[in-house]
Design an enzyme around this catalytic site. Structure first.
Site, PDB file in Angstrom:
ATOM      1  CE1 TYR A 166       3.408  -0.390  -5.762  1.00 10.88           C
ATOM      2  CE2 TYR A 166       1.346  -0.585  -4.557  1.00 10.88           C
ATOM      3  CZ  TYR A 166       2.430  -1.176  -5.181  1.00 10.88           C
ATOM      4  OH  TYR A 166       2.546  -2.547  -5.216  1.00 10.88           O
ATOM      5  CG  ASP A 268      -4.576   3.247  -9.326  1.00  7.84           C
ATOM      6  OD1 ASP A 268      -5.527   2.709  -8.736  1.00  7.84           O
ATOM      7  OD2 ASP A 268      -3.383   2.999  -9.069  1.00  7.84           O
ATOM      8  CE  LYS A 296      -5.096  -1.170  -2.236  1.00  8.55           C
ATOM      9  NZ  LYS A 296      -4.156  -1.429  -1.216  1.00  8.55           N
TER      10      LYS A 296
HETATM   11  C1  LIG Z   1      -3.363   3.380  -5.728  1.00 10.43           C
HETATM   12  C2  LIG Z   1      -2.976   1.932  -5.833  1.00 10.43           C
HETATM   13  N1  LIG Z   1      -2.996   1.342  -7.029  1.00 10.43           N
HETATM   14  C3  LIG Z   1      -2.669   0.044  -7.180  1.00 10.43           C
HETATM   15  C4  LIG Z   1      -2.302  -0.711  -6.098  1.00 10.43           C
HETATM   16  C5  LIG Z   1      -1.921  -2.140  -6.273  1.00 10.43           C
HETATM   17  O1  LIG Z   1      -2.924  -2.948  -5.779  1.00 10.43           O
HETATM   18  P1  LIG Z   1      -2.609  -4.454  -5.335  1.00 10.43           P
HETATM   19  O2  LIG Z   1      -1.796  -4.380  -4.100  1.00 10.43           O
HETATM   20  O3  LIG Z   1      -3.972  -5.054  -5.144  1.00 10.43           O
HETATM   21  O4  LIG Z   1      -1.868  -5.086  -6.463  1.00 10.43           O
HETATM   22  C6  LIG Z   1      -2.272  -0.125  -4.823  1.00 10.43           C
HETATM   23  C7  LIG Z   1      -1.914  -0.915  -3.635  1.00 10.43           C
HETATM   24  O5  LIG Z   1      -1.845  -0.452  -2.522  1.00 10.43           O
HETATM   25  C8  LIG Z   1      -2.604   1.231  -4.699  1.00 10.43           C
HETATM   26  O6  LIG Z   1      -2.562   1.853  -3.502  1.00 10.43           O
END
Ligand SMILES: Cc1ncc(COP(=O)(O)O)c(C=O)c1O
Length: 457
Positions: A166, A268, A296
């Site tokens: 994700y 990411d 985060k």
């Molecule tokens: C690995 C990863 N990338 C991107 C995101 C997206 O982040 P956001 O919820 O701040 O948009 C998440 C969200 O849990 C994530 O776990």
């Protein structure tokens, strides 16, 4: 670990125990259950994000302090959810409270740069070696920027991602996030599966996936379609499939194959950033991508995101060909919190506490051995997960072998005994914090042992 054969877990017993745990939880959550019914009138499902709701019902939080949170029924928990991996510094950390309090009184939004953005960027450069940064408000925005920059820079359209990861809720990467076995297609030629209805038609034509930890599979895709590929985005450690660590040399190998084919390589680090190590996965694995997405933990609990890169990778942003924009980008309150966080809280020494926490959590491995559980544990910095499988999960498809009922019971078991973990059972890793006490951690281990004794008997 794992010498003797694992015991067979009786799923009938698991279902019976689950019913008991749900009843016990409902009893403690009378106010939450009633509040949910009221909230549903205006908030679909009674929540603000679909992932705040997990069966049997959402946990409505009232407040947090340090390593603990309290729900609106007054139940207290040690927090390993930590806001889906954000609060590695602990809740209401005095340094963050002070920074936010000071900034609030000076005005919180101008949509103009304030002086705190630069020191935050400088700190990020120090931790990653990447010189250029722009800010946003979420992980979704950061990975969206990464995709756009990769496409704009290379003039190509195809994005490669890992099956079962994700990266946020924008179209390009909402592909094969958690594909069901029936939809996913063959492992050596996976389908690009839309994660939600409502994606722009044709989206899945422009995002292709490969299994994690399989360099050959990535090399094959690049050999077949290399001149169409703008770039590859990868979570260096999969954190939404338990915790899947990269094999030695895998991340280096991906970078090399991208560059050989004129494509860009992006990490990411929305979840791994500031949690797995001071310098995130870039430091932990010694691999520097062209672009990195953070979010985060960076903002210490305020909405944030950051996209960083090499000078070459950020060329189109520097020249303003790519408009990396947003009203709240570099928001003064977020920048003040991030600055205090990086300068005074998540400093190098703070990460030693995570090692101590993990030394205690490792007692779960003794429990696994003692009871012969079909389970294994992984730890990296603040992150950890127990896979309900003797063979540790190595890629997304391995998760299909795990019966959801066991991790769901494990989650409920901890919840009813004062430990709040991210819901999502086998998909979610936990996040500990630099302010977890030995007692906090032992509570997790004790609960786990009690569960082991109940299901292995
Ligand atoms: C690995 C990863 N990338 C991107 C995101 C997206 O982040 P956001 O919820 O701040 O948009 C998440 C969200 O849990 C994530 O776990």
């Amino acid at each position: 670990m794992g010498g003797a054969d694992a015991v067979q877990i009786d799923l009938g017993l698991v279902e019976e125990l689950t019913k008991r745990e749900v009843a016990a939880l409902d009893e403690k959550h009378a106010k939450s259950l009633s509040y949910r019914e009221t909230a549903k009138a205006h908030l679909p499902g009674g929540v603000s994000s679909s992932w705040q709701s997990w069966p049997p019902h959402p946990i409505y939080v009232d407040r947090g302090l340090g390593s603990h949170v309290w729900d609106i029924d007054g139940n207290e928990y040690v927090d390993y959810h930590n806001g889906y991996g954000v609060m590695v510094m602990g809740h209401a950390h005095p340094k963050i409270v002070e920074a936010v309090r000071t900034r609030v009184a000076l005005g919180t939004h101008f949509a103009q740069p304030t002086e705190d953005a630069l020191p935050v960027a400088e700190h990020l450069t120090e931790r990653t070696g990447l010189p250029f940064w722009r800010f946003g408000n979420s992980g979704t925005e950061a990975t969206l920027d990464a995709v756009r920059i990769m496409r704009a820079t290379t003039g190509r359209d195809l994005i490669v991602k890992i099956e079962g990861t994700y990266h946020g809720h924008h179209d390009a990467l909402m592909v094969s996030v958690f594909p069901a076995e029936a939809d996913a297609g063959p492992r050596d030629n996976p389908n690009s599966v839309p994660q939600t209805p409502g994606l722009i038609p044709g989206t899945t034509d422009w995002t292709t996936t490969v299994p994690f930890n399989d360099l050959e599979a990535a090399q094959k895709v690049f050999a077949q379609r290399g001149d169409e590929i703008a770039g590859m985005i990868v979570e260096p450690v999969m954190t939404n499939a338990g915790l899947v660590l990269p094999d030695d040399g895998y991340l280096d190998g991906l970078k090399e194959v991208c560059h050989t084919h004129g494509a860009m390589f992006a990490f990411d680090e929305v979840k791994t950033g500031f949690t797995v190590a001071w310098g995130g996965a870039i430091e932990a694995f010694g691999v520097q991508p062209d672009l990195v997405a953070f979010a985060k933990a960076l903002g210490a609990g305020l909405p944030c995101g950051a996209i960083g890169g090499t000078e070459d990778a950020m060329r189109k942003v520097i020249s303003e060909d790519v408009h990396q924009v947003g009203t709240f980008n570099g928001n003064p309150l977020t920048m003040a919190a991030a600055k205090a966080n990086l300068e005074e809280v998540l400093v190098r020494d703070a990460y030693r506490r995570l090692d101590e926490v993990n030394d205690i959590l490792r007692r779960c491995e003794d429990v696994i051995d003692h009871y012969g559980l079909p389970a294994s544990m992984k730890l990296l910095g603040a992150k950890g997960a127990i896979d309900w499988s003797r063979a540790p999960i190595h890629e997304y498809r391995d998760l299909w072998k795990i019966d959801d009922r066991i991790p769901q019971l494990a989650w409920l078991w901890q919840l009813n005994r004062g430990v709040f973990k991210s819901p999502g059972s086998k998909w979610e890793s936990w996040t500990s914090s630099i302010v977890h006490t030995d007692e906090d951690v032992q509570r997790y281990v004790d609960n786990f042992e009690e569960l082991a004794s109940a299901i292995a008997s």
